[in-house]
Design an enzyme around this catalytic site. Sequence first.
Site, PDB file in Angstrom:
ATOM      1  NE  ARG A 115      -2.944  -0.034   2.822  1.00  0.00           N
ATOM      2  CZ  ARG A 115      -3.654  -0.422   4.019  1.00  0.00           C
ATOM      3  NH1 ARG A 115      -2.823  -0.304   5.330  1.00  0.00           N
ATOM      4  NH2 ARG A 115      -4.430  -1.176   4.322  1.00  0.00           N
ATOM      5  CE1 TYR A 116       0.726   4.663   4.124  1.00  0.00           C
ATOM      6  CE2 TYR A 116       0.909   2.182   5.080  1.00  0.00           C
ATOM      7  CZ  TYR A 116       0.499   2.936   4.983  1.00  0.00           C
ATOM      8  OH  TYR A 116      -0.894   3.096   6.116  1.00  0.00           O
ATOM      9  NE  ARG A 159       5.275   2.299   5.205  1.00  0.00           N
ATOM     10  CZ  ARG A 159       5.108   3.745   5.489  1.00  0.00           C
ATOM     11  NH1 ARG A 159       5.605   4.296   4.292  1.00  0.00           N
ATOM     12  NH2 ARG A 159       4.189   4.252   6.532  1.00  0.00           N
ATOM     13  CB  CYS A 164      -3.329 -16.119  15.915  1.00  0.00           C
ATOM     14  SG  CYS A 164      -3.724 -14.651  15.122  1.00  0.00           S
ATOM     15  CB  CYS A 192      -8.107 -10.470  19.079  1.00  0.00           C
ATOM     16  SG  CYS A 192      -6.893 -10.749  19.559  1.00  0.00           S
ATOM     17  CB  CYS A 236      -9.017 -10.447  14.545  1.00  0.00           C
ATOM     18  SG  CYS A 236      -7.549 -10.451  12.977  1.00  0.00           S
ATOM     19  NE  ARG A 279      -4.100  -8.545   8.170  1.00  0.00           N
ATOM     20  CZ  ARG A 279      -2.957  -7.070   8.742  1.00  0.00           C
ATOM     21  NH1 ARG A 279      -2.940  -8.428   9.121  1.00  0.00           N
ATOM     22  NH2 ARG A 279      -2.330  -6.235   8.944  1.00  0.00           N
ATOM     23  CG  ASP A 303      -9.136  -1.411  11.643  1.00  0.00           C
ATOM     24  OD1 ASP A 303      -9.339  -0.018  10.803  1.00  0.00           O
ATOM     25  OD2 ASP A 303      -8.453  -2.005  11.303  1.00  0.00           O
ATOM     26  CG  ASP A 336      -5.360   1.199   8.706  1.00  0.00           C
ATOM     27  OD1 ASP A 336      -5.478   1.984   7.233  1.00  0.00           O
ATOM     28  OD2 ASP A 336      -5.159   0.838   9.130  1.00  0.00           O
ATOM     29  CE  LYS A 342      -0.525   0.529  10.228  1.00  0.00           C
ATOM     30  NZ  LYS A 342      -0.392   0.350   9.273  1.00  0.00           N
TER      31      LYS A 342
END
Length: 406
Positions: A137-138, A141, A150, A154, A157, A159, A318, A355, A362
């Site tokens: 996206r950037y 990076r 995981c 959570c 999450c 994702r 999010d 985000d 961000k």
Amino acid sequence: MKQPMNVIALRASRAARAPFPISKRSRSFLKRFYADATVAQWSDWRWQSRQSIRTLAQVERLFALSDDERSAIERHRGALPLGITPYYASLMSATDPAEPLRRTHIPVNAEFTRLRGEADDPLAEDANTVAPGLVHRYPDRALFLVTKICATYCRYCMRSRMVGPGGEYTFSSAQWELALAYLEQHAEIRDVLLSGGDPLTIADEKLDWLLARLRRIKHIEFIRIGTKIPMVLPMRVTRDLVRVLKRHRPWLSLHVTHPAEMTTETAAALERLADAGLPLGSQTVLMAGINDDVEVMKKLMHELLVRRVKPYYLFQCDPIKGSGHFRTPVDKGLEIIRGLRGHTTGYAVPQFALDAPGGGGKITLVPDYVLGRDGDDLIVRNYEGDIYRYPDPGGTLAAGTTAPES
Ligand SMILES: *Cc1c(COP(=O)(O)O)cnc(C)c1O
């Protein structure tokens, strides 16, 4: 004549052989719920993973569930499964469904309600995916999702669509190779962020291989790993894992939620990582009734600092599908930053970020301390609410505003 034993070396070698520490709380939980298991098993991350709490029957053995929790567990299918290590479960309230850590891991029916503005992939990561698991996206990076597994899942999450055995992606070495080929071909990428899933669930040898492979790509100068392992499965931070990490020198971004996570075990894991010279930063998701309080957040940030973790990001939760019960107004994040900045150590203040939906990336938000301009003076407010004139001849900041009475 015999040389006197070097006391420091002796201490160091003892520390190197010492078993992973266990808190009183863990010990009594172990005795109560896993009477057949030993302390050595409890402190073995493989045992913790095998004993992961995944079914309604397993949850009910440890927790007095509310009707809402029980029916949500029965109803759940697909990605973002239920999964809690016995260690992390031991930190939760057995009786209070409102206890913060319990709320982050035991589902409720609100999870199935999609509110306005919520999406499965609000950050449009799928649209920015250039190779399997690789989000670019950037310009300089890339985010490399290296596993969908995981240690615990959570409920908030970002994702949720893809994590867990039922998640929509599959990861394999062949797919890693496709992502690595893209990274090799894109010399503008100098920073790779490994995430998932939790990269530290990957076996030592595989992780060693992956990090070595990334290190061989000359234009990648900065590697970081996003993980919650030290909070949810601290015994995974074995000396062997630390050796692997130390060899490749990544930075670590640690997902932390609440001061209740700061146990003897977590402290030991963080100490091993910090002693290995790995720079540690934290990221925290802001959540209603869980950590949306200045005092709770300040305590968490202080606990991190003394363990050599620099608070990095505080994230607005999010708008993932079914996250309404976790989300706060954006104001809340600014209120927390206002409550930290100036009131405590500057190092303890994370950046508050949201985000942008649709892949905007961000965006950091800061409380506004500029009140206006009066000619050559900027009118500013400090952390205590006192107003100051700052000489700023030629400045244009806040030009055209009317400064309040000062
Ligand atoms: C968060 C994120 C990064 C890293 O952002 P930093 O501000 O450098 O920490 C990179 N790529 C994606 C897709 C991200 O979501």
